[in-house]
Scaffold this active site. Structure first.
Site, mmCIF file in Angstrom:
data_model
loop_
_atom_site.group_PDB
_atom_site.id
_atom_site.type_symbol
_atom_site.label_atom_id
_atom_site.label_comp_id
_atom_site.label_asym_id
_atom_site.label_seq_id
_atom_site.Cartn_x
_atom_site.Cartn_y
_atom_site.Cartn_z
ATOM 1 N N SER A 48 -8.883 3.775 58.383
ATOM 2 C CA SER A 48 -9.125 2.757 57.365
ATOM 3 C C SER A 48 -9.589 1.448 58.022
ATOM 4 O O SER A 48 -10.577 1.429 58.747
ATOM 5 C CB SER A 48 -7.866 2.549 56.517
ATOM 6 O OG SER A 48 -8.148 1.832 55.340
ATOM 7 N N GLU A 52 -16.078 7.305 54.876
ATOM 8 C CA GLU A 52 -15.144 7.470 53.759
ATOM 9 C C GLU A 52 -14.758 6.086 53.269
ATOM 10 O O GLU A 52 -14.997 5.094 53.946
ATOM 11 C CB GLU A 52 -13.900 8.255 54.192
ATOM 12 C CG GLU A 52 -13.062 7.583 55.289
ATOM 13 C CD GLU A 52 -12.055 6.565 54.771
ATOM 14 O OE1 GLU A 52 -11.534 6.740 53.647
ATOM 15 O OE2 GLU A 52 -11.799 5.574 55.476
ATOM 16 N N HIS A 88 -8.575 8.811 53.022
ATOM 17 C CA HIS A 88 -7.382 8.500 52.235
ATOM 18 C C HIS A 88 -7.038 9.640 51.279
ATOM 19 O O HIS A 88 -6.880 9.448 50.084
ATOM 20 C CB HIS A 88 -7.600 7.207 51.447
ATOM 21 C CG HIS A 88 -7.813 5.999 52.293
ATOM 22 N ND1 HIS A 88 -9.000 5.751 52.950
ATOM 23 C CD2 HIS A 88 -6.987 4.970 52.597
ATOM 24 C CE1 HIS A 88 -8.905 4.607 53.604
ATOM 25 N NE2 HIS A 88 -7.693 4.113 53.417
#
Length: 307
Positions: free
Chosen positions: A113, A210, A275
């Site tokens: 992330s 992502e 995620h």
């Protein structure tokens, strides 16, 4: 790239919080899981801190940078694992002594992330592969045995031939490619453009992308920005991960097809990292083969990710 040594039982690992604040109870559970793997676990001095005025940060920038530097430069430590993402990693990049870190023995670095900012900087300044996977003080780790197993495998057994795929993986644009993995979280990749810590992908690279909680028009904006900056020029292929809470998934797919489908390179849809439940741990800076073909779209490691 200089490969760090893979982990072994008895190795010392340090958990730090370079970005958002860490839930103490979740951290304790995550540390216990690492210990159950036979690791000696320590934490940064400020891993449970909160910033005095900005509640989205895990303590002061200088303290978070201190924890990363101390863990990385400690010769006893074999891996530095991030507790969680959120936001804040890029605020550390100008506070780190990259010369001192480069002089330290290479070690494993893992996170995902927002930690994409550090992955990019580690590749640029230290020339080492890193691991994009589940983080220790998140429910996506402590409550997900599959994600735990995927991270453990990549830390302990990242061997050539390892196949990486998820239940939703399928070809978006068919084909095969081989190259070195780059990328991570889409919004962080886009935010890194123009900074001294992020470089354009090398020719033939396999990009991983992502994101989470970004509306389709925002994904469009990030992708269009990267296209106009030439970030996709020369890529060998793309593996797309999860798009959790990014709006209607069919619309997200349409955006990605519109913005990426004409690049003339193979693309995998929903490989299974990011995620999502059961998230994969994938090395960045490692040679892989991308197969966007039936019966199972996948990546396979063309080399061991760690020594």
């Amino acid at each position: 790239m200089t490969k760090p040594r893979r982990l072994r039982p008895g190795d010392r690992v340090c958990v730090i919080a370079p970005a958002g604040p860490v839930p103490s109870a979740v951290l304790d559970k995550g540390l216990a899981i690492l210990e159950s793997w036979g690791l000696e676990v320590c934490t940064g001095d400020h891993v449970r801190d909160r910033h005095p005025t900005l509640d989205y940060l895990a303590g002061d920038d200088a303290d978070r940078a201190h924890d990363l530097m101390a863990a990385w430069c400690d010769p006893r430590t074999k891996a530095v694992l991030c507790a969680r993402g959120g936001y804040g990693a890029m605020r550390l990049l100008d506070l780190l002594d990259w010369d001192a870190m480069a002089a330290a023995p290479p070690k494993v670095f893992a996170g995902s992330s927002d930690i994409t900012a550090l992955h990019q900087a580690f590749a640029r300044h230290l020339g080492i592969p890193t691991v994009f996977g589940a983080m220790v003080a998140t429910s996506a780790f402590v409550d997900d045995p599959v994600a735990q197993a995927n991270l453990r495998r990549m830390l302990f057994q990242p061997d050539a031939g390892t196949v990486l795929t998820g239940p939703g993986a399928e070809p978006l644009v068919p084909g095969r490619a081989r190259g070195r993995t780059v990328g991570g979280n889409l919004s962080l990749v886009a935010s890194g453009l123009g900074t001294p810590d992020a470089e354009r992908p090398p020719a033939g690279a396999i990009a991983l992308l992502e994101d989470v909680t970004e509306e389709p028009y925002r994904l469009d904006r990030y992708l269009t920005h990267l296209r106009r900056a030439g970030w996709f020029d020369g890529l060998g292929g793309i593996a797309l991960g999860s798009w959790v809470d990014c709006g209607d998934i069919s619309t997200v797919r349409q955006v990605l097809v519109d913005r990426l489908g004409d690049l003339g390179i193979p693309i995998i849809w929903e490989l299974g990292f990011g995620h999502c439940e059961g998230q994969l741990a994938i090395p960045l800076g490692t040679e892989v083969e991308l197969v966007a073909e039936p019966p199972v779209a996948h990546l396979s490691l063309a080399e061991a990710a760690l020594q």
